[in-house]
Design an enzyme around this catalytic site. Structure first.
Site, PDB file in Angstrom:
ATOM      1  CD  GLU A 134      -2.628  -1.323   0.159  1.00  0.00           C
ATOM      2  OE1 GLU A 134      -2.848  -0.262  -0.966  1.00  0.00           O
ATOM      3  OE2 GLU A 134      -3.691  -2.128   0.278  1.00  0.00           O
TER       4      GLU A 134
ATOM      5  CG  HIS B  21      -4.489  -0.090   5.654  1.00  0.00           C
ATOM      6  ND1 HIS B  21      -5.698   0.184   5.769  1.00  0.00           N
ATOM      7  CD2 HIS B  21      -3.958  -1.012   5.508  1.00  0.00           C
ATOM      8  CE1 HIS B  21      -6.180  -0.496   5.167  1.00  0.00           C
ATOM      9  NE2 HIS B  21      -5.093  -1.930   4.368  1.00  0.00           N
TER      10      HIS B  21
ATOM     11  CG  HIS C  31      -7.372  -5.355   7.094  1.00  0.00           C
ATOM     12  ND1 HIS C  31      -7.464  -5.763   6.651  1.00  0.00           N
ATOM     13  CD2 HIS C  31      -6.704  -3.952   6.348  1.00  0.00           C
ATOM     14  CE1 HIS C  31      -6.169  -6.145   5.352  1.00  0.00           C
ATOM     15  NE2 HIS C  31      -6.265  -4.564   4.855  1.00  0.00           N
TER      16      HIS C  31
ATOM     17  CE1 TYR D 249     -16.527  14.770  21.827  1.00  0.00           C
ATOM     18  CE2 TYR D 249     -19.047  13.294  22.715  1.00  0.00           C
ATOM     19  CZ  TYR D 249     -17.913  13.933  23.520  1.00  0.00           C
ATOM     20  OH  TYR D 249     -16.594  14.077  24.305  1.00  0.00           O
TER      21      TYR D 249
ATOM     22  CG  HIS E  52      -8.802  -2.572   2.045  1.00  0.00           C
ATOM     23  ND1 HIS E  52      -8.295  -1.953   1.138  1.00  0.00           N
ATOM     24  CD2 HIS E  52      -8.232  -3.036   2.915  1.00  0.00           C
ATOM     25  CE1 HIS E  52      -6.748  -2.278   1.614  1.00  0.00           C
ATOM     26  NE2 HIS E  52      -6.976  -2.826   2.515  1.00  0.00           N
TER      27      HIS E  52
ATOM     28  CE1 TYR F  46     -10.682  18.576  25.908  1.00  0.00           C
ATOM     29  CE2 TYR F  46     -11.204  17.131  24.365  1.00  0.00           C
ATOM     30  CZ  TYR F  46     -10.919  17.842  25.223  1.00  0.00           C
ATOM     31  OH  TYR F  46     -10.659  16.575  26.662  1.00  0.00           O
TER      32      TYR F  46
HETATM   33  P1  13P Z   1       1.302  -5.613   3.016  1.00  0.00           P
HETATM   34  O1  13P Z   1       1.873  -6.472   3.903  1.00  0.00           O
HETATM   35  O2  13P Z   1       1.856  -5.611   2.372  1.00  0.00           O
HETATM   36  O3  13P Z   1       1.757  -4.302   4.077  1.00  0.00           O
HETATM   37  O4  13P Z   1      -0.380  -5.820   2.435  1.00  0.00           O
HETATM   38  C1  13P Z   1      -0.930  -5.476   3.758  1.00  0.00           C
HETATM   39  C2  13P Z   1      -1.995  -5.426   3.809  1.00  0.00           C
HETATM   40  O5  13P Z   1      -3.401  -4.888   4.816  1.00  0.00           O
HETATM   41  C3  13P Z   1      -2.848  -4.811   2.497  1.00  0.00           C
HETATM   42  O6  13P Z   1      -3.706  -3.738   2.610  1.00  0.00           O
END
Ligand code: 13P
Length: 214
Positions: free
Chosen positions: A75, A94, A96, A115, A157, A210
């Protein structure tokens, strides 16, 4: 590598470990980046976080050239593009997380049910349209969703959260997952009532004094 770079690499690894330990993410899903010099430091692709060493983190130039003993996260494009287009952002998370991903699978943005939605800069946490992982199209979709926001969902995703620092981006990721969980719970009962744009604007104004407005 100098002391500051080593410190940043170790900070990335510590946050990866915490991200999985806390249940926000699992396995080698997810990736983290931190602005460094004229580029960024980013997690390597598909390498388990346990046992990861400072030397395993990849340095990426803004033109996409990578330096290191591993390939950068698949990514890297959206990490690079976010850091290139948003000078106020220094860190990208990033992951999941389960409830964010449930909503993202259903292509639902998080509306102003609480909020704290304003913590991402507006009245919704948008959901960027699906594109295959690692693609330029995914990066374009993510950047559009992040236009006036510091976090978004990625359809089918997961989640992207950004911040001026890694602790700040991780804090936001945890908050957005909490919101996703709360919204998911509300949907079990019925359609929740929403806060108005004016109510969210008032929260944004209050956050500004804040330290919570990004
Ligand atoms: P990588 O191991 O290449 O970072 O990929 C994991 C991932 O979550 C792809 O969206």
């Amino acid at each position: 590598m100098d002391g500051l770079e080593r410190q940043k690499r170790e900070e990335i690894i510590a946050h990866c470990l915490e991200m999985n330990r806390s249940g926000l993410n699992q396995g080698t899903s997810g990736n983290l980046s931190l602005r460094h010099g004229e580029g960024l430091l980013i997690t390597p692709t598909a390498l388990p976080y346990e046992g990861m060493q400072a030397e395993d983190i990849v340095f990426l130039h803004m033109d996409g050239r990578a330096e290191g003993r591993h390939r950068p996260s698949s990514e890297w494009r959206f990490h690079r593009d976010i850091l290139r287009d948003k000078p106020e952002v220094n860190a990208v998370v990033h992951a999941h997380p389960t409830y964010c991903t449930i909503l993202a699978i259903m292509n639902r943005e998080i509306p102003p049910v609480h909020y704290m939605v304003a913590a991402a800069g507006g009245s919704t946490i948008p959901c960027a349209p699906y594109a295959i992982y690692g693609s330029e199209e995914l990066s374009r979709n993510a950047l559009a969703a992040l236009k006036d926001r510091s976090a978004c969902l990625l359809e089918h995703h997961g989640l992207i959260a950004t911040g001026r620092s890694l602790p700040r981006a991780m804090w936001l990721a945890v908050e957005v997952e909490a919101l996703a969980r709360q919204y998911h719970g509300c949907l079990q009962i019925g359609e929740p009532r929403l806060l108005s744009e004016a109510q969210i604007a008032a929260v944004l104004a209050k956050f500004a004094g804040y330290g919570l407005a990004d």
